[in-house]
Design an enzyme around this catalytic site. Structure first.
Site, mmCIF file in Angstrom:
data_model
loop_
_atom_site.group_PDB
_atom_site.id
_atom_site.type_symbol
_atom_site.label_atom_id
_atom_site.label_comp_id
_atom_site.label_asym_id
_atom_site.label_seq_id
_atom_site.Cartn_x
_atom_site.Cartn_y
_atom_site.Cartn_z
ATOM 1 N N ARG A 85 45.008 35.641 41.597
ATOM 2 C CA ARG A 85 44.552 35.084 42.909
ATOM 3 C C ARG A 85 45.415 35.373 43.519
ATOM 4 O O ARG A 85 46.981 35.161 42.994
ATOM 5 C CB ARG A 85 44.517 33.216 42.019
ATOM 6 C CG ARG A 85 43.249 33.017 41.353
ATOM 7 C CD ARG A 85 42.371 33.018 42.054
ATOM 8 N NE ARG A 85 41.404 31.865 41.301
ATOM 9 C CZ ARG A 85 39.972 32.732 41.441
ATOM 10 N NH1 ARG A 85 40.474 33.931 41.797
ATOM 11 N NH2 ARG A 85 38.912 32.115 40.438
ATOM 12 N N HIS A 122 37.801 38.913 47.673
ATOM 13 C CA HIS A 122 37.486 38.486 46.811
ATOM 14 C C HIS A 122 36.040 39.163 45.970
ATOM 15 O O HIS A 122 35.007 37.726 45.451
ATOM 16 C CB HIS A 122 37.646 37.136 47.138
ATOM 17 C CG HIS A 122 37.740 36.394 45.648
ATOM 18 N ND1 HIS A 122 38.270 34.970 46.040
ATOM 19 C CD2 HIS A 122 37.526 36.576 44.630
ATOM 20 C CE1 HIS A 122 38.843 35.199 44.631
ATOM 21 N NE2 HIS A 122 38.395 35.367 43.565
HETATM 22 C C1 GLV Z 1 36.390 35.054 40.580
HETATM 23 O O1 GLV Z 1 37.387 34.689 41.128
HETATM 24 C C2 GLV Z 1 35.887 34.458 39.463
HETATM 25 O O2 GLV Z 1 37.391 33.286 38.596
HETATM 26 O O3 GLV Z 1 35.200 34.930 38.503
#
Ligand code: GLV
Length: 314
Positions: free
Chosen positions: A229, A277
């Protein structure tokens, strides 16, 4: 097959393929009716929610909810909400998701260890620049976070012959990986990490963990990979250290603000690779069996697997 009174599982994700999840769950959990919110006339029949970042007030429509299934591994955005119903929350714990993540991490570490950034620069200048490759054991890789995803990535890198160390908040072991734990060892761990791979969940303990002073403990010319993150790292400090060269290169899949704003300086840095992401995603074919098992457990009044502890944050 379709009886009018099957319990409903409501699905929400702006990034996942509803049709694929519906088909996988129809096979794995035929006892539930999988629908989008707009296809539901009787919200009281909704017992399950399979969601990734649903809009505000999403849950208040469903008074009979029994289980919230986070459509992903990290639950920080779900736990950060004020409208969560008082029912168990589970996260996905899927070996296929861990394998996909390990693949991305291996790619990113190789990108740095095999000087790909250097060769891309040379290519842009039409320059044949030979740089003799190092063997994998000459690169020290630090995996920050040895959970389900971190430990699989660490094993994969060790299998490739990298000199892998791991760090976690609490003690743990991974075969072939020197494991450190606790904040007392973090400085030593960072100082040894030529490539640092961030794989920690975002919790109150990890938010801002890699602040300026900790980033400065990385060796000069270190490379950084973040697949966890964005908010685990002080992004402004990271940008400064990329500019100064203390951090030579980065592969970043996650950011403090997503989508990454167009004026963020990271976009323009040729030593930084940005992906939006998706280092790993939830995979319907494999994750649906785990979801089906938890639905069976709820119907049988048993406790669910992979339940999130909101106090712990994962
Ligand atoms: C993606 O970032 C997840 O947490 O699955």
């Amino acid at each position: 097959m379709t009886t009018p009174h099957r319990p409903i599982l409501v699905f929400y994700s702006a990034v996942d393929d509803f049709g694929a999840w519906q088909a996988a769950l129809a096979a794995a959990a035929p006892e539930v009716d999988v629908r989008l919110a707009e296809e539901i006339d009787d919200p009281a029949r909704v017992r399950y929610a399979l969601v990734w970042k649903p809009p505000a007030h999403f849950f208040s429509r469903y008074p009979s909810l029994q289980l919230v299934i986070n459509l992903g591994a990290g639950v920080d955005s779900l736990l950060g909400r004020t409208d969560l119903p008082a029912v168990p929350i589970t996260r996905l714990s899927d070996p296929a998701m861990a394998r996909m993540m390990a693949g991305y991490v291996l790619f990113a570490v190789l990108r740095h260890a095999r000087d790909i950034v250097f060769f891309q620069r040379a290519q842009r200048a039409a320059r044949w620049s030979y740089r003799h490759p190092k063997s994998a054991d000459q690169t020290r890789v630090g995996i920050l976070g040895l959970g389900e995803l971190g430990s699989v990535a660490a094993l994969e890198l060790a299998r490739q012959g990298f000199d892998v160390r791991g760090w976690a908040r609490t003690p743990g072991t991974v075969d072939g990986v020197a494991c450190f734990h606790g904040l007392d060892t973090l400085g030593t761990f960072l100082a040894a990490s030529q490539v640092l791979v961030v794989m920690l969940p975002l919790t109150p303990h990890t938010t801002g963990l890699l602040d300026r002073s900790r980033l400065q403990q990385l060796p000069q010319g270190a490379c950084l990979v973040n697949v966890a993150r964005g908010k685990v790292i002080d992004e402004a400090a990271l940008i400064e250290m990329l500019k100064s060269g203390h951090i030579a290169e980065a592969t970043l899949d996650v950011f403090a603000q997503e989508p990454l704003p167009a004026d963020n300086p990271l976009w323009a840095m040729d030593q930084v690779l940005i992906t939006p992401h998706l280092a790993s995603v939830a995979l319907p074919a494999t994750a649906s069996t785990q979801i089906a098992e938890n639905i069976r457990r709820v119907e049988a009044g048993e406790s669910v697997l992979h339940q999130v502890d909101p106090a712990r944050g994962y």
